[in-house]
Design a protein around this motif. Structure first.
Motif, PDB file in Angstrom:
ATOM      1  N   LEU A  98      40.845  22.440  38.635  1.00 61.68           N
ATOM      2  CA  LEU A  98      40.588  24.215  38.577  1.00 61.68           C
ATOM      3  C   LEU A  98      41.174  24.631  39.805  1.00 61.68           C
ATOM      4  CD1 LEU A  98      38.135  24.838  35.905  1.00 61.68           C
ATOM      5  CD2 LEU A  98      40.213  24.764  35.416  1.00 61.68           C
ATOM      6  N   ASN A  99      41.684  24.002  40.685  1.00 61.66           N
ATOM      7  CA  ASN A  99      41.885  24.331  42.224  1.00 61.66           C
ATOM      8  C   ASN A  99      43.055  25.634  42.191  1.00 61.66           C
ATOM      9  OD1 ASN A  99      40.214  22.796  43.708  1.00 61.66           O
ATOM     10  ND2 ASN A  99      41.947  21.509  44.405  1.00 61.66           N
ATOM     11  N   ARG A 100      43.806  25.529  41.081  1.00 60.53           N
ATOM     12  CA  ARG A 100      44.971  26.549  41.108  1.00 60.53           C
ATOM     13  C   ARG A 100      44.055  27.817  40.740  1.00 60.53           C
ATOM     14  NH1 ARG A 100      49.367  28.352  43.012  1.00 60.53           N
ATOM     15  NH2 ARG A 100      50.751  29.362  41.785  1.00 60.53           N
ATOM     16  N   LEU A 101      43.344  27.884  39.609  1.00 58.54           N
ATOM     17  CA  LEU A 101      42.324  29.047  39.336  1.00 58.54           C
ATOM     18  C   LEU A 101      41.413  29.697  40.488  1.00 58.54           C
ATOM     19  CD1 LEU A 101      41.176  31.039  37.240  1.00 58.54           C
ATOM     20  CD2 LEU A 101      39.407  29.300  36.854  1.00 58.54           C
ATOM     21  N   ILE A 102      40.848  28.662  41.355  1.00 62.45           N
ATOM     22  CA  ILE A 102      40.258  29.018  42.383  1.00 62.45           C
ATOM     23  C   ILE A 102      41.303  29.742  43.508  1.00 62.45           C
ATOM     24  CG2 ILE A 102      38.817  28.175  44.420  1.00 62.45           C
ATOM     25  CD1 ILE A 102      37.820  26.095  42.913  1.00 62.45           C
ATOM     26  N   ASP A 103      42.266  29.209  43.798  1.00 60.22           N
ATOM     27  CA  ASP A 103      43.351  29.722  44.664  1.00 60.22           C
ATOM     28  C   ASP A 103      43.765  31.081  44.071  1.00 60.22           C
ATOM     29  OD1 ASP A 103      45.567  30.228  46.306  1.00 60.22           O
ATOM     30  OD2 ASP A 103      46.578  28.750  45.197  1.00 60.22           O
ATOM     31  N   LEU A 104      44.108  31.309  42.855  1.00 64.98           N
ATOM     32  CA  LEU A 104      44.425  32.547  42.234  1.00 64.98           C
ATOM     33  C   LEU A 104      43.461  33.450  42.311  1.00 64.98           C
ATOM     34  CD1 LEU A 104      46.798  33.846  40.573  1.00 64.98           C
ATOM     35  CD2 LEU A 104      45.787  33.131  38.634  1.00 64.98           C
ATOM     36  N   THR A 105      42.251  33.192  42.055  1.00 66.06           N
ATOM     37  CA  THR A 105      41.189  34.163  41.995  1.00 66.06           C
ATOM     38  C   THR A 105      40.916  34.525  43.374  1.00 66.06           C
ATOM     39  OG1 THR A 105      40.241  33.090  40.215  1.00 66.06           O
ATOM     40  CG2 THR A 105      38.722  34.524  41.277  1.00 66.06           C
ATOM     41  N   CYS A 106      40.776  33.778  44.470  1.00 65.03           N
ATOM     42  CA  CYS A 106      40.647  34.424  45.568  1.00 65.03           C
ATOM     43  C   CYS A 106      41.626  35.184  46.292  1.00 65.03           C
ATOM     44  CB  CYS A 106      40.633  33.208  46.546  1.00 65.03           C
ATOM     45  SG  CYS A 106      38.971  32.188  46.217  1.00 65.03           S
ATOM     46  N   THR A 107      43.235  34.847  45.642  1.00 63.85           N
ATOM     47  CA  THR A 107      44.394  35.717  46.043  1.00 63.85           C
ATOM     48  C   THR A 107      44.357  37.026  45.328  1.00 63.85           C
ATOM     49  OG1 THR A 107      45.654  33.761  46.314  1.00 63.85           O
ATOM     50  CG2 THR A 107      46.745  35.912  46.344  1.00 63.85           C
ATOM     51  N   LEU A 108      43.939  37.073  44.047  1.00 63.45           N
ATOM     52  CA  LEU A 108      43.784  38.325  43.194  1.00 63.45           C
ATOM     53  C   LEU A 108      42.753  39.275  43.876  1.00 63.45           C
ATOM     54  CD1 LEU A 108      45.055  39.738  40.801  1.00 63.45           C
ATOM     55  CD2 LEU A 108      43.178  38.771  39.450  1.00 63.45           C
ATOM     56  N   SER A 109      41.671  38.759  44.367  1.00 67.22           N
ATOM     57  CA  SER A 109      40.575  39.431  44.638  1.00 67.22           C
ATOM     58  C   SER A 109      40.849  40.403  45.749  1.00 67.22           C
ATOM     59  CB  SER A 109      39.350  38.603  45.081  1.00 67.22           C
ATOM     60  OG  SER A 109      39.772  37.803  46.269  1.00 67.22           O
ATOM     61  N   LEU A 110      42.084  40.180  46.755  1.00 70.73           N
ATOM     62  CA  LEU A 110      42.384  40.818  47.673  1.00 70.73           C
ATOM     63  C   LEU A 110      42.756  42.205  47.150  1.00 70.73           C
ATOM     64  CD1 LEU A 110      44.411  38.733  50.276  1.00 70.73           C
ATOM     65  CD2 LEU A 110      42.553  40.273  50.846  1.00 70.73           C
ATOM     66  N   ALA A 111      43.435  42.133  45.914  1.00 71.07           N
ATOM     67  CA  ALA A 111      44.029  43.541  45.582  1.00 71.07           C
ATOM     68  C   ALA A 111      43.197  44.296  44.593  1.00 71.07           C
ATOM     69  CB  ALA A 111      45.321  43.077  44.581  1.00 71.07           C
ATOM     70  N   VAL A 112      41.749  43.761  44.236  1.00 74.16           N
ATOM     71  CA  VAL A 112      40.775  44.639  43.725  1.00 74.16           C
ATOM     72  C   VAL A 112      39.929  45.555  44.483  1.00 74.16           C
ATOM     73  CG1 VAL A 112      39.022  44.333  42.164  1.00 74.16           C
ATOM     74  CG2 VAL A 112      40.608  42.638  42.259  1.00 74.16           C
ATOM     75  N   PRO A 113      40.272  46.689  44.305  1.00 76.35           N
ATOM     76  CA  PRO A 113      39.590  47.735  45.315  1.00 76.35           C
ATOM     77  C   PRO A 113      38.069  47.860  44.913  1.00 76.35           C
ATOM     78  CG  PRO A 113      40.767  48.906  43.556  1.00 76.35           C
ATOM     79  CD  PRO A 113      41.185  47.356  43.485  1.00 76.35           C
TER      80      PRO A 113
END
Length: 590
Positions: free
Chosen positions: A404-419
Motif C-alpha cells: 500500500l505504498n502507493r496509497l501512503i504516497d497519494l495520501t501524504c501528497t493529497l494532504s497538502l491540498a487540504v485546508p
C-alpha cells in the motif's frame, strides 16, 4: 507532486529477496496506513459523504440526494463566497507566481547583495500565519490606520480594501511557495540554448520569455498551483477582515455555518465539498499541463547554477527590497508600531509611545498565560505525533515494498491540498458521529481532537523533511544488519534514528512552530471552555483591542521562537555528546 520515487528504477533501494514477504515492515506499513486513514482519509471521506447525504454522520440522514449541492447557485451569500474565493485565488496564483518566479530567477542568475535576505524573508513569510499578516495590513491601511491617520495617505484604504487589493495582499503572503519551487528548478543550468538564442539576435527579455521560462514551466506551474491551493483554503484573511470589511469566502462561510444557532453541519459539509473540489481540480490541471510535453533538458554539459555579476544588479536588489518591504515590513511594522503606542496621534502629529499594551498582556496572566500554555501543549503533542508518523511513513516509502505504498504516497501528497477548515469539518463529522458517540469514543469538544487535527496538518511538511534525510541512507546498511539478525526495531534504533536524528528534530520543531498559531483548526474544533492562543489574539482584534492583540502576538511569537531555539541547541548538544569521538592519535596518524 508525488513524494515517493519509483523504486523499480532504483535497484539500490530494493530489499533482498530473502527478506521479502510479510514481516515487521508490513506491520509498520499497516500501522502507517491506519494512522493516515484516521487522520486524513476518514475526515475527507466524511466531508464528501456529508455533502451528498446531509445528516448521515450527525443527526440522521435528512436526504439521500445531492440536491443540496446546488443550493450554492440559489443562495446569494454562498454564490458570492464562491466567486470571491475563485477571484482571490486565481489572481493571487498569477501575481504571486510572477513575483516568486521573477525573484527566484534574479536571485539565482544575478549576484545580489540581498540574496541571503531574500531566502530568510521567504521562509519567515511562509511560516507566519496569514491572519497576523492580514491584521497588520488592516492596521496599516484601515480608515483609522497608520497610512490614513498618521501618514495622510488616504488613497491607501481604497487601494487595499477591494477584491484586487486583497488579492495583492495574499500574493505577497503566498509568493514564497512559487519562489521556493522555482528556486529548486534553477539549481542546474544549461546555457547552450540561451547562448544560441542570443547569437541569433534575441534580446535578453526574449531569451527569458522563449527559452528559460518554458524550461522552468513545471516549477512555475507547481508554484502557481500551490499558491492557488493555499489561498483557496486560507481562513486567516477573511477572519481578520470580518471586523471591518465584508468579503465572504468559502472558508469563512464554513466557519459561520458551524457557529450560528442552530449549527448547520449540512451547510458546512456542502461548502467544504466545494473547497475540496476546487483543490482537486487545481491538482488535476497541474498534472494535465505537465504531461502534455517533455521538460527534461539537462545533459552532461549542465552545471551547478551560480549567480553572475551584472550592471543591473542594483535594480534587482531594489526590486527585492520593495517586495520584502511590502510583504514583511509593512504588516509587521504596523503591528509593532500599534503594539508600542496608545493608538492615537497628538495634535502636533506626534505619537505617544508606551509599553502599556505589553503590560496589559502580562497583567492578564489568567487568560493569556492559559491560552499560550494550552496552545504550546497542543502544539507539542501534535508535533510529536506528526514526527513519529512521518518518520514511519518515510521509512516504509523508502525501504520497503509494502503493497500500500502507493496509497501512503497519494495520501501524504493529497494532504497538502487540504485546508484546515475542511479538515476541521471532517473531524467534526467523524468524531461527533452517533456511531462513535454510542461507543464512547466521541472526541468532539475534547482537547485531544485538536492534537489529532494538528497532527494531520503537520504531517505533509514533516514527511518531506524526513524523506529528504531518508534518501541519503544507503539501503545496503539496513540489508547487512538484517542479514546478521537485527530486527526492525534494532535497525531503527541503531542505524536509522542516529543517522536521521537532525532531520527528525527539524521536522518536530517545524511542526511545533506551525501548530501554535493554527487559527482555522483551533477556531473550528476548540472546546467551548478551552482558551487557545490564536482565538485569544483574533478575539482581542475583533473587539478593537488592537494594541493588546499585536502585543500578545509578538510575546507569543517570541516565546515560541525561544522554545524552538533552546530545544534545537539542547538537541544539538545531546547529539554531539552521544556521537562517538575519534581517537586523537588516530586522527593525527591519518
Amino acid at each position: 507532486m508525488s513524494i515517493a520515487t519509483d523504486r523499480s528504477a532504483s535497484p539500490a533501494r530494493q530489499r533482498p529477496a530473502s527478506f521479502a514477504g510479510p514481516k515487521a515492515e508490513t506491520v509498520l506499513g499497516s500501522f502507517v496506513v491506519i494512522a493516515l486513514v484516521v487522520l486524513i482519509l476518514a475526515p475527507l471521506g466524511a466531508v464528501l459523504l456529508q455533502a451528498f447525504m446531509p445528516g448521515a454522520l450527525t443527526a440522521g440522514i435528512r436526504t439521500a440526494t445531492p440536491a443540496g449541492l446546488f443550493d450554492i447557485l440559489n443562495r446569494p451569500l454562498w454564490a458570492q463566497a464562491l466567486m470571491n474565493s475563485l477571484k482571490l485565488s486565481l489572481f493571487a496564483a498569477v501575481l504571486g507566481g510572477a513575483i516568486g518566479t521573477s525573484l527566484a530567477f534574479l536571485r539565482h542568475r544575478i549576484r545580489m547583495l540581498t540574496a541571503g535576505l531574500i531566502d530568510l524573508s521567504a521562509w519567515l513569510i511562509l511560516i507566519l500565519p496569514s491572519f497576523v499578516i492580514a491584521q497588520g495590513w488592516m492596521l496599516f491601511a484601515g480608515r483609522a490606520g497608520i497610512a490614513n491617520q498618521w501618514l495622510g495617505l488616504s488613497f491607501v484604504t481604497d487601494a487595499v480594501f477591494n477584491p484586487y487589493g486583497l488579492a495583492v495582499v495574499m500574493s505577497l503572503k503566498a509568493f514564497p511557495l512559487a519562489y521556493l519551487a522555482v528556486s529548486a528548478g534553477l539549481q542546474w543550468r544549461l546555457d547552450d540554448l540561451g547562448h544560441a538564442a542570443s547569437l541569433s539576435g534575441a534580446a535578453p527579455a526574449r531569451v527569458f520569455r522563449t527559452v528559460h521560462l518554458p524550461l522552468l514551466m513545471p516549477a512555475v506551474l507547481s508554484g502557481c498551483v500551490l499558491i492557488f491551493i493555499d489561498v483557496v483554503g486560507d481562513f486567516g484573511l477573511p477572519a481578520a477582515l470580518a471586523t471591518t470589511y465584508r468579503f465572504p469566502t468559502l472558508t469563512y462561510a464554513i466557519y459561520v455555518a458551524i457557529n450560528q444557532s442552530p449549527i448547520r453541519f449540512d451547510q458546512a459539509g456542502i461548502l467544504a465539498f466545494y473547497v475540496t473540489v476546487l483543490l482537486l481540480l487545481a491538482v488535476y490541471l497541474y498534472f494535465h499541463l505537465i504531461r502534455r510535453r517533455r521538460f527534461d533538458f539537462l545533459t552532461a554539459r549542465a552545471r551547478q547554477s551560480e549567480p553572475s555579476r551584472s550592471a543591473l544588479g542594483w535594480l534587482a536588489d531594489l526590486y527585492a527590497v520593495a517586495i520584502m518591504g511590502l510583504a514583511l515590513l509593512v504588516p509587521l511594522g504596523a503591528s509593532l508600531v500599534v503594539s508600542l503606542s496608545d493608538g492615537n496621534m497628538a495634535a502636533d502629529g506626534s505619537v505617544r509611545w508606551t509599553l502599556a499594551n505589553y503590560q496589559a498582556v502580562f497583567e492578564d496572566t489568567s487568560r493569556f498565560a492559559e491560552a499560550l500554555g494550552n496552545s504550546l501543549a497542543i502544539a507539542a503533542g501534535s508535533a510529536a505525533c506528526a514526527a513519529v508518523t512521518a518518520f514511519m511513513a518515510a521509512y516504509v516509502l523508502t525501504f520497503s515494498n509494502f503493497g500500500l505504498n502507493r496509497l501512503i504516497d497519494l495520501t501524504c501528497t493529497l494532504s497538502l491540498a487540504v485546508p484546515g477548515v475542511v479538515l476541521g469539518i471532517g473531524y467534526i463529522f467523524i468524531w461527533n458521529s452517533p456511531f462513535l458517540d454510542g461507543l464512547g469514543l466521541s472526541l468532539y469538544g475534547h482537547p485531544a481532537i485538536l492534537i489529532l487535527a494538528g497532527t494531520a496538518g503537520a504531517i505533509p511538511f514533516a514527511i518531506r523533511i524526513m524523506l529528504g534525510a531518508f534518501a541519503q541512507l544507503p539501503a545496503n546498511m539496513l540489508n547487512a544488519a538484517a542479514m546478521n539478525g537485527a530486527g526492525l526495531l534494532r535497525r531503527l534504533a541503531t542505524i536509522v534514528i542516529p543517522l536521521t536524528a537532525i532531520a527528525l528534530i527539524s521536522a518536530t520543531l517545524a511542526a511545533f512552530g506551525s501548530a501554535v498559531f493554527d487559527l482555522a483548526i483551533n477556531s473550528i474544533l476548540r472546546p467551548p471552555r478551552l482558551s487557545v492562543l490564536p482565538v485569544y489574539v483574533n478575539r482581542a482584534f475583533e473587539q478593537g483591542e488592537f494594541g493588546v492583540s499585536t502585543a500578545a502576538t509578538f510575546v507569543a511569537g517570541g516565546v515560541t521562537v525561544a522554545i524552538i531555539l533552546v530545544l534545537k541547541a539542547v538537541s544539538a548538544q545531546a547529539l554531539a555528546f552521544g556521537r562517538p569521538r575519534t581517537n586523537t592519535r588516530e586522527e593525527n596518524h591519518a
